[in-house]
Motif scaffolding. Structure first.
Motif, PDB file in Angstrom:
ATOM      1  N   ILE A  19       0.830  -1.204   0.000  1.00  0.00           N
ATOM      2  CA  ILE A  19       0.000   0.000   0.000  1.00  0.00           C
ATOM      3  C   ILE A  19       0.864   1.253   0.000  1.00  0.00           C
ATOM      4  O   ILE A  19       0.608   2.207  -0.746  1.00  0.00           O
ATOM      5  CB  ILE A  19      -0.943  -0.016   1.215  1.00  0.00           C
ATOM      6  CG1 ILE A  19      -2.025  -1.072   1.010  1.00  0.00           C
ATOM      7  CG2 ILE A  19      -1.574   1.357   1.445  1.00  0.00           C
ATOM      8  CD1 ILE A  19      -2.836  -1.359   2.246  1.00  0.00           C
ATOM      9  N   ARG A  20       1.909   1.260   0.826  1.00  0.00           N
ATOM     10  CA  ARG A  20       2.790   2.427   0.857  1.00  0.00           C
ATOM     11  C   ARG A  20       3.453   2.648  -0.494  1.00  0.00           C
ATOM     12  O   ARG A  20       3.637   3.786  -0.927  1.00  0.00           O
ATOM     13  CB  ARG A  20       3.848   2.258   1.949  1.00  0.00           C
ATOM     14  CG  ARG A  20       3.362   2.676   3.338  1.00  0.00           C
ATOM     15  CD  ARG A  20       4.455   2.592   4.360  1.00  0.00           C
ATOM     16  NE  ARG A  20       4.627   1.235   4.855  1.00  0.00           N
ATOM     17  CZ  ARG A  20       5.744   0.779   5.405  1.00  0.00           C
ATOM     18  NH1 ARG A  20       6.801   1.544   5.471  1.00  0.00           N
ATOM     19  NH2 ARG A  20       5.812  -0.453   5.858  1.00  0.00           N
ATOM     20  N   HIS A  21       3.797   1.564  -1.169  1.00  0.00           N
ATOM     21  CA  HIS A  21       4.420   1.681  -2.488  1.00  0.00           C
ATOM     22  C   HIS A  21       3.426   2.264  -3.498  1.00  0.00           C
ATOM     23  O   HIS A  21       3.782   3.136  -4.297  1.00  0.00           O
ATOM     24  CB  HIS A  21       4.895   0.306  -2.961  1.00  0.00           C
ATOM     25  CG  HIS A  21       5.523   0.329  -4.321  1.00  0.00           C
ATOM     26  ND1 HIS A  21       6.841   0.674  -4.522  1.00  0.00           N
ATOM     27  CD2 HIS A  21       5.013   0.068  -5.550  1.00  0.00           C
ATOM     28  CE1 HIS A  21       7.113   0.626  -5.811  1.00  0.00           C
ATOM     29  NE2 HIS A  21       6.026   0.254  -6.461  1.00  0.00           N
ATOM     30  N   VAL A  22       2.187   1.802  -3.470  1.00  0.00           N
ATOM     31  CA  VAL A  22       1.176   2.305  -4.407  1.00  0.00           C
ATOM     32  C   VAL A  22       0.883   3.777  -4.148  1.00  0.00           C
ATOM     33  O   VAL A  22       0.843   4.599  -5.076  1.00  0.00           O
ATOM     34  CB  VAL A  22      -0.126   1.482  -4.296  1.00  0.00           C
ATOM     35  CG1 VAL A  22      -1.228   2.110  -5.142  1.00  0.00           C
ATOM     36  CG2 VAL A  22       0.123   0.043  -4.729  1.00  0.00           C
ATOM     37  N   LEU A  23       0.698   4.149  -2.875  1.00  0.00           N
ATOM     38  CA  LEU A  23       0.341   5.522  -2.551  1.00  0.00           C
ATOM     39  C   LEU A  23       1.487   6.494  -2.777  1.00  0.00           C
ATOM     40  O   LEU A  23       1.250   7.684  -3.017  1.00  0.00           O
ATOM     41  CB  LEU A  23      -0.128   5.607  -1.091  1.00  0.00           C
ATOM     42  CG  LEU A  23      -1.435   4.887  -0.766  1.00  0.00           C
ATOM     43  CD1 LEU A  23      -1.794   5.089   0.694  1.00  0.00           C
ATOM     44  CD2 LEU A  23      -2.558   5.375  -1.664  1.00  0.00           C
ATOM     45  N   ALA A  24       2.717   5.994  -2.737  1.00  0.00           N
ATOM     46  CA  ALA A  24       3.871   6.874  -2.940  1.00  0.00           C
ATOM     47  C   ALA A  24       3.854   7.502  -4.319  1.00  0.00           C
ATOM     48  O   ALA A  24       4.375   8.599  -4.521  1.00  0.00           O
ATOM     49  CB  ALA A  24       5.166   6.099  -2.733  1.00  0.00           C
TER      50      ALA A  24
END
Length: 296
Positions: A19-24
């Motif tokens: 999720i952190r990778h996608v939102l980044a």
């Protein structure tokens, strides 16, 4: 490059990391809770209470009144975000292009992203998982601990059986007692269905309902292999082979089905985003968060 981004979903079981990778890659300013004037507009001040975030304290008012006050937003008081996951057996359908990615994994990643955005904005958010004929609830709350609860339940979700029946779902609509933004992820292969009836009813109750329809690339272009035999995972009856001679009929039936789905969603004023699980998650998330008629 797009397949590489999607493959990240399969390469780790750490949903929070994905999720952190996608939102980044999305930047800032995406508001999952923006709805008909009840978004982030200032509503009123209230006295600070233990547990309130310091960033919401009005420091200028503190200088004048010598007391801590918190700026209360309209959405903080009245709008909740609900995540609805179709965990019926058909959501186990895998991508033929990206190893380890299926509809369920893709759906829970996108729903997890919405939960993370809701938590970041201070919204209350909850989770509804539909599968095995049952409804599983995680009540709507705020904060980092709630995010971890929701991500844990998403990670544990297993695709199984069919959707709950209409009576079970109708009795479960109490979860949206206050104005809500509802993000529902499904493959919509069963339509009309108890889920479609529930979403239409929720929209009639003036909730902001947004639906994500997930398919595989093979389902879209009828590129199934003709070698294996297939069995309906939810009905358990009938074994068929998908030969080239069946492709035209499949495409025709598929087009008729989703034409009906789109027409009903349009009639009910429910935004529908159709996506392939091979698409970059961030790209699909942008479309899902944006309600037609609102500013991006």
């Amino acid at each position: 490059m797009s397949l590489a981004k999607t493959a990240l979903i399969a390469h780790t079981h750490n949903l929070d990391l994905v999720i952190r990778h996608v939102l980044a890659g999305l930047g800032h300013g995406i508001h999952a809770g923006r709805e008909r004037g009840a978004g982030v507009e200032f509503s009123e001040y209230r006295a600070y209470a233990p547990g309130d975030e310091w960033r919401r304290v009005d420091w200028k008012l503190l200088a004048r009144a010598d007391r801590y006050f918190v700026r209360e937003a309209e959405r903080d008081s009245h709008v909740a975000v609900w995540l609805v996951l179709d965990a019926s057996a058909s959501m186990l359908e895998p991508s033929r292009e990206v190893d380890g990615v299926d509809k369920l994994a893709y759906a829970r990643t996108l729903l997890g992203c919405v939960a993370a955005i809701a938590q970041r904005q201070g919204d209350a958010f909850g989770l509804v998982i539909l599968g095995g004929g049952k409804v599983q609830f995680t009540p709507a709350l705020r904060g980092p601990r709630q995010l971890q609860r929701v991500l844990l339940q998403l990670s544990r979700a297993q695709a199984d059986g069919a959707l709950p029946d209409a009576d079970t779902l109708r009795a479960s609509l109490h979860f949206a007692q206050f104005p809500s933004v509802i993000f529902a992820a499904s493959d919509l292969l069963d339509w009309p269905s108890p889920l479609s009836q529930a979403l239409t009813r929720l929209r009639g109750m003036r909730h902001d309902v947004r639906v994500l329809c997930l398919q595989t690339q093979a389902e879209v272009d009828a590129s199934f292999s003709s070698t294996p035999a297939y069995r309906d995972p939810e009905q358990g009856a009938g074994v068929v082979r998908f030969g080239a001679d069946l492709a035209d009929g499949y495409r025709r039936n598929r087009d008729e089905h989703f034409t009906q789905v789109k027409a009903q969603c349009r009639k009910s004023d429910i935004p529908l985003v159709a996506a392939r699980i091979e698409q970059p998650p961030g790209e699909v998330l942008r479309l899902w968060l944006h309600r037609p008629g609102s500013r991006p």
